[in-house]
Design a protein around this motif. Structure first.
Motif, short mmCIF file in Angstrom:
data_model
loop_
_atom_site.label_atom_id
_atom_site.label_comp_id
_atom_site.label_asym_id
_atom_site.label_seq_id
_atom_site.Cartn_x
_atom_site.Cartn_y
_atom_site.Cartn_z
N GLY A 199 1.12 -1.26 -4.64
CA GLY A 199 1.64 0.10 -4.71
C GLY A 199 0.75 1.09 -5.41
N GLN A 200 -0.45 0.68 -5.83
CA GLN A 200 -1.34 1.56 -6.59
C GLN A 200 -2.77 1.38 -6.10
N PHE A 201 -3.59 2.39 -6.32
CA PHE A 201 -5.00 2.27 -6.00
C PHE A 201 -5.81 3.22 -6.86
N LYS A 202 -7.08 2.92 -6.96
CA LYS A 202 -8.00 3.79 -7.67
C LYS A 202 -9.39 3.64 -7.08
N LEU A 238 0.87 -1.18 0.00
CA LEU A 238 0.00 0.00 0.00
C LEU A 238 0.90 1.22 0.00
N ASN A 239 0.64 2.15 -0.89
CA ASN A 239 1.55 3.29 -1.05
C ASN A 239 0.77 4.59 -1.11
N ASN A 274 -4.92 -11.34 -6.21
CA ASN A 274 -4.26 -11.85 -5.01
C ASN A 274 -2.90 -11.18 -4.85
N GLY A 275 -2.60 -10.74 -3.63
CA GLY A 275 -1.33 -10.08 -3.38
C GLY A 275 -1.37 -8.58 -3.55
N ALA A 276 -2.53 -8.05 -3.91
CA ALA A 276 -2.62 -6.60 -4.13
C ALA A 276 -2.73 -5.83 -2.82
N GLY A 277 -3.00 -6.51 -1.71
CA GLY A 277 -3.06 -5.84 -0.41
C GLY A 277 -4.45 -5.68 0.15
N LYS A 278 -5.41 -6.43 -0.37
CA LYS A 278 -6.81 -6.28 0.09
C LYS A 278 -6.95 -6.65 1.56
N SER A 279 -6.52 -7.85 1.91
CA SER A 279 -6.64 -8.29 3.30
C SER A 279 -5.76 -7.46 4.23
#
Length: 672
Positions: A516-519, A341-342, A360-365
């Motif tokens: 490292g990204q979000f929208k 998370l950035n 999976n691995g994107a940082g949801k949990s």
């Protein structure tokens, strides 16, 4: 055309009939869902179809050379080779065919007397190998593995390095790569994220062979299958159409079944009451014995548990302010190098239901644990609103459930007093039915404990629910019950789910994560999918990177001001930075709200059209019945009766004409 067929197949475990004279035919092009309550025997039936379990009686017909691939629910592991090498094992049938082709070639060099027969056999095998796609196996393996979420760098990893969920993905990939005539898939979506599920949907939609699958994902079933078989009390019944159509037809059947059930229960109560009251009186003994015989011979009507309507509501959510949660500049790294998370910013308002999506691995949990204050190893700040009380569910909650008390005792000790009378129904909704509620906590499986942990959370008076995969281990009916309760919940919800139907039914906002990204998408899941589709079509910009040092982060002026009239950039800014660009954000939100209003109006018209079509059909049925009545001698030979029937026919004709005009007007609005 390849096929596997069962006729009058029966199988019993002890005194329980699992299959009772079951008949089913799967062939090329079959797209079948198998449904039924937990414990009905769905997995057993699939194993019988696969030839792994032998039935007690009946016939199993399998076309010569018909290939079947079977995927169980769980339990498969792989080791001793790389992922690429394991995937190649799926093509063993092709290697066997090629080996036989080569052997025939060697025999032909010896000028055997049966040359023609060998040449024909070799030609058949070559054709079969070509049709199977074996020569394109490397490309097929790569396509399937990538589609199911593996990365190219995984191809050279040893299979034992993958977790249990990924082990089952490997098994699913191998089943699909075989390109069999018949696929048998038992809960294939259990370990898939929503991206992998979407890929599997597309794969099955274009699959040329036949398949039968079990799944608790209604959306997945609706877009992949065209017939449903229901297994209930050992009997198998076929329903054409997708899963939603099956449920609609079954609901109508259930209404009739309930009426018959209630009538039978009334009769049973009367007979039992008479037997209990007069069974020991000499003058009534013969009659009591007769009633007992009637009871013994009576075929009891049963209602499928999955179709019983169960509802529950949460305790009232404590009052909180309009602002529920604010997150500013959240950073999280596990290796001190790359941020999962950035610089993430998020604002949640009262009543919003935010779904967090991403691979999976994107940082949801991780994000959910941070919000729930379970993970405090991050930088940035979390500011909860006034009066916010958080309830958090994850699969890890199950580990805290242990002890000798039974399920009912455990929950009664933790439930508000007003909910204790409803606990049996609520447990039923979470698949604990009948004597299941008296199971000791120590004997429960991991899935059962997860369901208890979720139910325990829902009994607590909170106003912010944080739910990580709440639908795991729930069947379709239980998901519906949970969805209804969450939609009626008076607080806010942040959740992660891989069930698209559940997401579409609940989410009002979407947060898309990539490492490292979000929208942020200020609309429901349909709105999110529309935006993603535009992006994939080149109509919008990709995710803005928040990785430190990359030039794709826009400056403050770029966030709010169009540069050289670049409308596409402004559109991207509206979605990426809603809080920094109030004017453009309001415009985006307004356009979404306008679109939502139009969609609502269109759905209203569609419902009106459907209602009119149904009414017209009912009127036409009545008119046809009266016209048939006119041909009866008792009517046409009686002038008064004939006149009365004709009057009714004329009235119905006028009503049909009027309804048809209304239908045409409504239909034109849809065209416009």
């Amino acid at each position: 055309m390849a096929f596997v067929q069962f006729s009058q197949v029966s199988l019993a475990f002890g005194d329980r009939d699992i299959l009772n004279n079951v008949t089913i035919n799967l062939q090329t092009g079959s797209k079948v869902a198998l449904t039924g309550t937990n414990g009905a025997g769905k997995s057993t039936l699939i194993k019988v179809l696969a030839g792994l379990v032998k039935p007690d009686s009946g016939e199993r017909a399998l076309q010569k050379d018909c290939r079947i691939a079977y995927l169980p629910q769980s339990g498969l592991t792989h080791h001793g080779c790389t992922l690429k090498e394991e995937a190649d094992k799926a093509f063993a049938f092709g290697y066997d065919i090629q080996k036989e082709i080569d052997q025939i070639g060697e025999e032909l060099t010896k000028n055997p007397p049966n040359t023609q027969a060998l040449l024909e056999r070799q030609a058949d095998l070559i054709q079969k190998l070509d049709d199977s796609g074996w020569h394109r196996r490397q490309a097929a393996a790569e396509s399937v593995l990538l589609g199911l979420g593996f990365e190219r760098k995984d191809f050279e990893r040893n299979t034992e390095e993958f977790s249990g969920g990924w082990q089952m993905r490997i098994a699913l990939a191998k089943a699909l790569m075989q390109n069999p005539d018949i696929l048998l898939l038992d809960e294939p979506t259990n370990y898939l994220d929503i991206e992998a599920r979407s890929w599997l949907e597309s794969f099955l939609q274009s699959y040329k062979g036949g398949f039968l699958l079990v799944s608790h994902d209604r959306y997945f079933l609706d877009v992949t299958i065209n017939e449903v078989y229901e297994l209930f009390n050992g009997n198998l019944k076929r329903y054409p159409g997708n899963f939603t159509h099956y449920e609609q037809v079954r609901e109508v059947e259930l209404k009739t079944l309930i009426a018959e059930y209630e009538q039978q229960q009334e009769e049973i109560n009367k007979l039992e009451d008479f037997i209990n009251r007069f069974g020991y009186k000499a003058t009534k003994a013969a009659q009591a014995q007769e009633y007992q015989k009637r009871l013994d011979k009576m075929v009891r009507i049963e209602i499928p548990e999955s179709l019983k309507k169960i509802h529950f509501t949460f305790p009232p959510a404590p009052h909180s302010g309009r602002l529920v949660l604010r997150m500013n500049g959240i950073n999280k790294s596990y290796d001190k190098k790359n941020n999962v998370l950035n610089n993430l910013d998020l604002t949640l308002e009262n009543g919003e239901r935010l779904v967090v999506v991403g691979r999976n691995g994107a940082g949801k949990s991780t994000l959910l644990r941070i919000i729930a204050q379970e993970d405090k190893d991050f930088t940035g700040e979390i500011i909860p609103g006034a009066g916010v009380k958080i309830g958090y569910f994850s699969q890890d909650n199950a580990e805290t459930i242990k002890g000798s008390e039974n399920i009912l005792e455990y929950l009664e000790a933790r439930a508000p007093l007003e909910l204790i009378p409803k606990l049996r129904d609520m447990l039923g909704a979470f698949l604990f039915r009948g004597d299941d509620v008296y199971k000791s906590l120590n004997v429960l499986s991991g899935g059962e404990k997860s369901r208890i942990a979720l139910l325990q959370l829902l009994l607590s008076p909170v106003n912010l629910l944080i739910l990580d995969e709440p639908t795991n281990h729930l069947d379709i009916h239980s998901k519906d019950v949970l969805l209804k309760a969450l939609k009626d919940f008076g607080g806010s919800v942040i959740f992660v789910s891989h069930d698209r139907g559940f997401i579409e039914g609940l989410a009002t906002k979407v947060l898309h994560l990539e490492p490292g990204q979000f929208k942020y998408y200020p609309g429901d899941y349909q709105y999110y999918m529309e935006q993603v589709e535009k992006m994939s079509g080149g109509e919008s910009l990709p995710l803005a990177s928040r990785v430190s040092g990359e030039n794709s982060v826009l400056s403050e002026s770029e966030r709010t001001t169009p540069s050289n009239g670049d409308k596409q950039q402004v559109a991207c800014n509206k979605l990426l930075y809603p809080h920094n660009a109030p004017e453009t954000t309001s415009q985006t939100k307004l356009s979404w709200e306008e679109q939502k209003k139009r969609d609502s109006e269109r759905r209203k018209i569609e419902r009106e059209v459907e209602r009119l079509e149904k009414e017209i059909e009912e009127l036409e049925d009545k008119k046809s019945a009266l016209e048939a009545k006119m041909s009866e001698p008792s009517v046409y030979s009686n002038g008064e009766k004939a006149k009365a029937v004709q009057t009714q026919i004329n009235e119905l004709a006028n009503q049909i004409e009027q309804k048809t005009m209304e239908w045409e007007t409504a239909s034109e609005k849809l065209i416009d």
